[in-house]
Design a protein around this motif. Structure first.
Motif, PDB file in Angstrom:
ATOM      1  N   THR A   1      25.383  59.959  31.122  1.00 28.95           N
ATOM      2  CA  THR A   1      26.080  58.790  30.596  1.00 28.95           C
ATOM      3  C   THR A   1      26.928  58.132  31.684  1.00 28.95           C
ATOM      4  OG1 THR A   1      27.978  60.114  29.855  1.00 28.95           O
ATOM      5  CG2 THR A   1      26.181  59.750  28.274  1.00 28.95           C
ATOM      6  N   ASP A   2      27.106  56.837  31.523  1.00 29.28           N
ATOM      7  CA  ASP A   2      27.981  56.055  32.396  1.00 29.28           C
ATOM      8  C   ASP A   2      28.785  55.112  31.514  1.00 29.28           C
ATOM      9  OD1 ASP A   2      29.198  54.775  34.512  1.00 29.28           O
ATOM     10  OD2 ASP A   2      27.538  53.363  34.814  1.00 29.28           O
ATOM     11  N   SER A   3      30.088  55.074  31.718  1.00 30.19           N
ATOM     12  CA  SER A   3      30.982  54.242  30.915  1.00 30.19           C
ATOM     13  C   SER A   3      31.696  53.262  31.844  1.00 30.19           C
ATOM     14  CB  SER A   3      31.990  55.114  30.161  1.00 30.19           C
ATOM     15  OG  SER A   3      32.817  54.335  29.345  1.00 30.19           O
ATOM     16  N   GLN A   4      31.272  52.005  31.799  1.00 36.10           N
ATOM     17  CA  GLN A   4      31.808  50.977  32.694  1.00 36.10           C
ATOM     18  C   GLN A   4      32.783  50.079  31.931  1.00 36.10           C
ATOM     19  OE1 GLN A   4      29.887  46.958  33.962  1.00 36.10           O
ATOM     20  NE2 GLN A   4      29.123  48.471  35.421  1.00 36.10           N
ATOM     21  N   TRP A   5      33.917  49.807  32.552  1.00 38.89           N
ATOM     22  CA  TRP A   5      34.916  48.898  32.000  1.00 38.89           C
ATOM     23  C   TRP A   5      35.119  47.723  32.953  1.00 38.89           C
ATOM     24  CZ3 TRP A   5      37.136  49.196  27.226  1.00 38.89           C
ATOM     25  CH2 TRP A   5      37.008  50.405  26.532  1.00 38.89           C
ATOM     26  N   SER A   6      35.195  46.528  32.385  1.00 43.52           N
ATOM     27  CA  SER A   6      35.487  45.339  33.182  1.00 43.52           C
ATOM     28  C   SER A   6      36.320  44.385  32.340  1.00 43.52           C
ATOM     29  CB  SER A   6      34.198  44.658  33.643  1.00 43.52           C
ATOM     30  OG  SER A   6      33.433  44.205  32.529  1.00 43.52           O
ATOM     31  N   GLY A   7      37.003  43.499  33.013  1.00 46.03           N
ATOM     32  CA  GLY A   7      37.831  42.537  32.294  1.00 46.03           C
ATOM     33  C   GLY A   7      38.374  41.478  33.218  1.00 46.03           C
ATOM     34  N   ASP A   8      38.877  40.415  32.631  1.00 44.96           N
ATOM     35  CA  ASP A   8      39.502  39.359  33.404  1.00 44.96           C
ATOM     36  C   ASP A   8      40.588  38.702  32.558  1.00 44.96           C
ATOM     37  OD1 ASP A   8      38.359  36.812  32.007  1.00 44.96           O
ATOM     38  OD2 ASP A   8      36.566  37.983  32.461  1.00 44.96           O
ATOM     39  N   ASN A   9      41.519  38.093  33.256  1.00 46.60           N
ATOM     40  CA  ASN A   9      42.608  37.377  32.592  1.00 46.60           C
ATOM     41  C   ASN A   9      42.858  36.073  33.345  1.00 46.60           C
ATOM     42  OD1 ASN A   9      44.648  37.132  30.585  1.00 46.60           O
ATOM     43  ND2 ASN A   9      46.194  37.630  32.127  1.00 46.60           N
ATOM     44  N   LEU A  10      42.776  34.950  32.635  1.00 48.74           N
ATOM     45  CA  LEU A  10      42.978  33.631  33.225  1.00 48.74           C
ATOM     46  C   LEU A  10      44.199  32.976  32.596  1.00 48.74           C
ATOM     47  CD1 LEU A  10      42.111  31.216  34.974  1.00 48.74           C
ATOM     48  CD2 LEU A  10      40.605  30.509  33.088  1.00 48.74           C
ATOM     49  N   ILE A  11      45.179  32.642  33.434  1.00 47.31           N
ATOM     50  CA  ILE A  11      46.398  31.954  32.999  1.00 47.31           C
ATOM     51  C   ILE A  11      46.412  30.559  33.614  1.00 47.31           C
ATOM     52  CG2 ILE A  11      48.912  31.978  33.013  1.00 47.31           C
ATOM     53  CD1 ILE A  11      48.799  35.005  33.297  1.00 47.31           C
ATOM     54  N   ARG A  12      46.665  29.551  32.790  1.00 44.73           N
ATOM     55  CA  ARG A  12      46.721  28.173  33.256  1.00 44.73           C
ATOM     56  C   ARG A  12      48.046  27.534  32.851  1.00 44.73           C
ATOM     57  NH1 ARG A  12      40.750  25.771  31.574  1.00 44.73           N
ATOM     58  NH2 ARG A  12      39.517  26.921  33.119  1.00 44.73           N
TER      59      ARG A  12
END
Length: 373
Positions: A38-49
């Motif tokens: 098994t492989d558990s990948q996490w990703s994310g992003d946050n955009l502030i304007r």
């Protein structure tokens, strides 16, 4: 999940928005042993304007973007067990500011941005990486720590409608960017094994143990740094000599410090709308487009060289003996002859026709010819 919220900080003057995205990818490889499949990948992003109306003619905008990715077993697959995967971590920060100012009927905007990235790739251990015809084993041969940065400034100008043998709208702009890319590598030996054959190259049935075919090692400095400066500008005239026809005539030029050459890119387009109701439109265009150099690609000429020592199968008189060295080692090196390089570019020619034949029905056809050099 994705969450977005926004609102005024000061009504009629300052606004903000924040968008957060998180993604989880779970991979299960049924062909591998339970507990190591098994492989558990996490990703994310946050955009502030942020946007602030300083005056009725002056608008200031700013943004901040953060990206992150964590993958503890990148590359896991049916023929790539857990031990051969890598732990990957990526981070990216992007900050930008732009100021828009109206002066009479002309809009000016200037801005700047900083884009930085960090990418780390770490093997699961230090065992020798072994490549066989149908599988791999050991630990991946390469650990990388890469950093990139881009500093950019730009400016644009757009006029209102001007009259001279028809109507004109003039646009012009410039940009300049400084780029850096650095890498620190740690590479170990790779062993390649061939399919089971005898010294005559004929597969043996039943096969013996696979024999050594190639041992790859690396030499040279494991660290390097490369930088570049790019600058460009453009001028465009949107000209309507009379109502049915609009011409867009422009030129762009780009300069690159690494190869010390300028590129001039002409562009022209025509848009014809023969009837007042706009039911039919015909468009022709041609343009030359420059592709900026990729520092990661150019940097291969400053990386380590690879040394391959090839081996023949053991002789028939000693089939279980060691593999036999086959000639001197072969050295592979990338070269980057900066003075002899040409910027990659494309020449695009398009033709398009659209027509409205019923109240809610459109038909059309288009042609695109793209030549890359």
């Amino acid at each position: 999940p994705r969450v977005t919220f926004s609102g005024p900080i000061k009504k009629g003057k300052i606004w903000f928005s924040d968008a957060l995205t998180i993604e989880h990818t779970f991979t299960l490889v049924s062909q591998l042993q339970r507990g190591q499949n098994t492989d558990s990948q996490w990703s994310g992003d946050n955009l502030i304007r942020l946007q602030a109306n300083l005056t009725q003619q002056n608008v200031l905008q700013a943004s901040f973007l953060y990206n992150q990715l964590d993958d503890p077993a990148a590359g896991l697959g049916a023929f790539s067990p857990l031990s051969t995967t890598t732990s990957n971590q990526s981070r990216r920060y992007f900050v930008s500011v732009k100021d828009q100012i109206w002066v009479g009927r002309t809009l000016f905007d200037v801005g700047g941005a900083i884009d930085t990235g960090h990418n780390n790739t770490t093997p699961q251990g230090t065992a020798t990486y072994v490549v066989m015809p149908s599988a791999t084993s050991g630990n991946y041969f390469q650990a990388l720590a890469q950093q990139s940065r881009r500093l950019q400034a730009m400016g644009n100008m757009n006029t209102g409608s001007l009259s001279w043998f028809g109507k004109h709208m003039i646009s012009a702009g410039w940009n300049v960017a400084g780029l850096d890319f650095s890498q620190q590598a740690a590479r170990s030996e790779m062993d390649f094994y061939r399919a089971d054959v005898n010294s005559s190259g004929i597969q043996v049935v039943p096969p013996p143990v696979s024999t050594l075919s190639d041992v790859a090692t690396f030499s040279g400095s494991p660290a390097f740094h490369i930088s570049n400066t790019q600058a460009g500008g453009y001028l465009q005239d949107l000209w309507r000599p009379f109502k049915p026809i609009v011409f867009s005539i422009g030129v762009r030029t780009d300069w690159d410090r690494l190869i010390h050459k300028e590129v001039v890119e002409p562009r022209i387009a025509m848009n014809w709308v023969p009837s007042d109701d706009g039911r039919m439109k015909f468009t022709l265009s041609f343009g030359e487009h420059y592709q900026p150099l990729n520092l990661a690609t150019m940097a291969q000429g400053f990386d380590q060289q690879r040394i391959d020592q090839f081996y023949n199968p053991p002789p028939p008189s000693n089939p279980n003996g060691p593999a036999v060295v086959s000639g001197p080692p072969m050295v592979s090196t990338f070269s980057t002859p900066l003075g002899a390089l040409e910027e990659p570019r494309t020449y695009n020619t398009t033709a398009e026709w659209d027509e409205k034949i019923f109240e809610k029905t459109f038909i059309g056809t288009s042609f695109l010819l793209r030549e890359s050099r």
